[in-house]
Design an enzyme around this catalytic site. Structure first.
Site, PDB file in Angstrom:
ATOM      1  N   GLU A  99       0.817  -1.197   0.000  1.00 42.71           N
ATOM      2  CA  GLU A  99       0.000   0.000   0.000  1.00 42.71           C
ATOM      3  C   GLU A  99       0.855   1.252   0.000  1.00 42.71           C
ATOM      4  OE1 GLU A  99      -0.891   1.345   4.312  1.00 42.71           O
ATOM      5  OE2 GLU A  99      -1.612  -0.695   4.018  1.00 42.71           O
ATOM      6  N   CYS A 113       3.442   8.431   1.170  1.00 43.15           N
ATOM      7  CA  CYS A 113       3.907   7.537   2.220  1.00 43.15           C
ATOM      8  C   CYS A 113       4.155   6.182   1.559  1.00 43.15           C
ATOM      9  CB  CYS A 113       2.805   7.461   3.271  1.00 43.15           C
ATOM     10  SG  CYS A 113       3.121   6.277   4.552  1.00 43.15           S
ATOM     11  N   CYS A 124       4.732  -5.498  15.801  1.00 43.47           N
ATOM     12  CA  CYS A 124       4.207  -4.615  16.851  1.00 43.47           C
ATOM     13  C   CYS A 124       2.712  -4.927  17.030  1.00 43.47           C
ATOM     14  CB  CYS A 124       4.415  -3.153  16.482  1.00 43.47           C
ATOM     15  SG  CYS A 124       6.150  -2.753  16.216  1.00 43.47           S
ATOM     16  N   CYS A 127      -0.171  -2.873  15.231  1.00 42.76           N
ATOM     17  CA  CYS A 127       0.010  -2.543  13.813  1.00 42.76           C
ATOM     18  C   CYS A 127      -0.501  -3.657  12.896  1.00 42.76           C
ATOM     19  CB  CYS A 127       1.496  -2.289  13.564  1.00 42.76           C
ATOM     20  SG  CYS A 127       1.918  -2.096  11.831  1.00 42.76           S
ATOM     21  N   GLY A 178       6.182  -2.053   6.569  1.00 45.34           N
ATOM     22  CA  GLY A 178       7.553  -2.546   6.683  1.00 45.34           C
ATOM     23  C   GLY A 178       8.487  -1.667   7.475  1.00 45.34           C
ATOM     24  N   GLU A 179       9.638  -2.231   7.816  1.00 43.77           N
ATOM     25  CA  GLU A 179      10.662  -1.516   8.565  1.00 43.77           C
ATOM     26  C   GLU A 179      11.793  -1.156   7.585  1.00 43.77           C
ATOM     27  OE1 GLU A 179      11.480  -0.086  11.544  1.00 43.77           O
ATOM     28  OE2 GLU A 179      13.407   0.199  10.561  1.00 43.77           O
ATOM     29  N   SER A 210      11.035   6.435   8.900  1.00 43.08           N
ATOM     30  CA  SER A 210      10.571   6.097  10.239  1.00 43.08           C
ATOM     31  C   SER A 210      11.025   4.682  10.590  1.00 43.08           C
ATOM     32  CB  SER A 210       9.038   6.180  10.271  1.00 43.08           C
ATOM     33  OG  SER A 210       8.554   5.725  11.516  1.00 43.08           O
ATOM     34  N   SER A 233       9.609   5.353  16.010  1.00 41.76           N
ATOM     35  CA  SER A 233       8.351   4.897  16.594  1.00 41.76           C
ATOM     36  C   SER A 233       8.606   4.590  18.054  1.00 41.76           C
ATOM     37  CB  SER A 233       7.861   3.640  15.865  1.00 41.76           C
ATOM     38  OG  SER A 233       7.344   4.003  14.619  1.00 41.76           O
ATOM     39  N   LEU A 234       8.146   5.476  18.913  1.00 44.13           N
ATOM     40  CA  LEU A 234       8.434   5.333  20.351  1.00 44.13           C
ATOM     41  C   LEU A 234       7.285   4.579  21.033  1.00 44.13           C
ATOM     42  CD1 LEU A 234      10.610   6.335  22.392  1.00 44.13           C
ATOM     43  CD2 LEU A 234       9.078   8.236  22.892  1.00 44.13           C
ATOM     44  N   HIS A 235       6.129   5.194  21.040  1.00 42.08           N
ATOM     45  CA  HIS A 235       4.865   4.578  21.490  1.00 42.08           C
ATOM     46  C   HIS A 235       4.773   4.169  22.948  1.00 42.08           C
ATOM     47  CE1 HIS A 235       4.044   4.898  17.315  1.00 42.08           C
ATOM     48  NE2 HIS A 235       4.627   3.800  16.956  1.00 42.08           N
ATOM     49  N   ASN A 317      -5.473   4.437  14.771  1.00 41.99           N
ATOM     50  CA  ASN A 317      -6.495   3.874  13.890  1.00 41.99           C
ATOM     51  C   ASN A 317      -6.726   2.434  14.342  1.00 41.99           C
ATOM     52  OD1 ASN A 317      -7.422   5.555  11.549  1.00 41.99           O
ATOM     53  ND2 ASN A 317      -5.217   5.888  11.429  1.00 41.99           N
TER      54      ASN A 317
END
Ligand code: SAH
Ligand code: SF4
Length: 365
Positions: A99, A113, A124, A127, A178-179, A210, A233-235, A317
């Site tokens: 996507e 993006c 995660c 996600c 993806g990372e 990111s 990405s801390l979260h 989301n």
């Protein structure tokens, strides 16, 4: 679209032919070699067969409006963000899907993006991409294809609006599926082509990557000598909660990630964005806000780097298990950060109605 064999097919042609071909694809955004009239008919046919330019994509504008048409010209005004957002699910040549999202800002910027992998191995909990598991890395062309797709789309819009009006992707963020740092070489090659004047001509300062905190990736990235934007990405404000949400933090503790971030700031003088998605009753308490504020003012970090820490609060989301924070809790969280002098912004909900968050489109049926 498949450009893997382009150079090989043109190897017996004069050098300028490859340049012409690249220009047609990356600057003029042709979607069929028949439009490359500077080539012979035979070559055009061969290219169409062996290097097809067609991008198979399903485009999504709003919850109820799904279409298989690649070239829809209408966009839905997103009431929440004041920007248009369009999401595309691209089918790759092996049938896997990725996507990509276009966000059209009111100031004229067009941000895409992009995905860097099909799925993600980091799993995660919050996600949707993480839930898919990992399929494979994207090639350089598959990364670029996503920006090309929207350049073609924007070109059509520009042509249908005002003649000669400017168009094109101006910003790219590696925040799709993806990372990126687990596909480091291809991501970096794609960034160099995005930045290349002869291709996309997007400034490095308009490109963001990111990461969930792959320390080796951050360390390597800072040595590239590019002024790219880095987002983490801390979260979660502590290792315990972060490890529960993001299993990879067992390997890369907050201390290790922050130390790599500080080195990045010292080397690039760029501010670094810490993404914090607010999940109801998981990481949105007053205590979490206070702990986050302390972390952002971490006394073990030199003041000059801490000043370049920015928190990006993201509205969650929902993808299943978790729920987004309530507006009241978001307000309290923000108040605490504000009182503590933390630099933060709240990311508007781009395309909330079109499932714009990471991995939610390709995994939705
Ligand atoms: N793997 C990288 C880049 C892709 S994810 C990373 O994790 O940083 C891009 C951003 O979207 C990350 O900050 C990620 O944590 C966030 N994200 C994932 N799922 C989300 C969801 N359901 N709602 C909001 N943001 C989400
Ligand atoms: Fe992978 Fe990023 Fe999703 Fe985590 S948030 S599973 S690292 S894509």
């Amino acid at each position: 679209m498949d450009l893997e064999n382009l150079e090989k097919i043109l190897e017996n042609e004069p050098d300028f032919r490859l340049k012409q071909a690249n220009e047609a694809v990356f600057k003029k955004y042709i979607s069929d070699w028949s439009d490359a009239t500077f080539f012979t008919k035979e070559l055009r046919e061969k290219l169409n067969k062996e290097c097809p330019l067609e991008i198979l994509a399903e485009t999504l504008f709003s919850k109820n409006q799904k279409t298989n048409n690649t070239h829809i010209l209408t966009t839905v005004k997103n009431g929440v963000s004041g920007a248009d957002s369009v999401k595309a699910k691209i089918t790759l040549k092996d049938g896997l899907e990725i996507e990509t999202v276009l966000m059209r800002h009111e100031d004229g910027r067009n941000t895409v993006c992009v995905s860097s992998q099909v799925g993600c191995p980091l799993g995660c909990l919050f996600c949707a991409t993480g839930k898919m598991g990992f399929k494979r890395n994207l090639s350089v062309n598959e990364i670029l294809e996503q920006a090309i797709f929207f350049n073609r789309y924007l070109k059509k819009i520009a042509l249908s609006e005002v003649e000669g009006s400017s168009f094109g992707v101006t910003n790219v963020t590696f925040m799709g599926m993806g990372e990126p740092f687990l596909n480091y070489e291809n991501v970096l090659k794609a960034i160099r082509i995005l930045n290349d004047k002869n291709y996309f001509n997007i400034g490095v300062r308009s490109i963001s990557v990111s990461t969930a905190g792959i320390v080796e990736g951050i360390e390597k990235f800072l040595k590239e000598g590019l002024q790219l934007n880095l987002a983490i990405s801390l979260h979660a404000p502590n290792n315990k909660l972060r490890t529960e949400l993001m299993p990879i933090s067992k390997k890369y503790s907050l201390e290790k990630v922050l130390s790599a971030v500080d080195n990045y700031i010292l080397a690039t003088k760029r501010k670094v964005m810490f993404e914090y998605v607010l999940i109801k009753d998981v990481n949105d308490s007053k205590e979490c806000a206070e702990e986050l504020a302390k972390l952002m003012h971490n006394p073990s970090t030199p003041l000059r780097t801490r000043k370049l820490y920015f928190v990006n609060l993201i509205l969650y989301n929902a993808t299943g298990t978790f729920k987004p924070s309530t507006p009241q809790r978001v307000e309290v969280f923000k108040k605490i950060l504000k009182k503590s002098g933390v630099n933060f912004v709240q990311r508007y909900r781009f395309g909330d109605d079109i499932k714009a968050a990471c991995g939610q489109f390709a995994t939705s049926k």
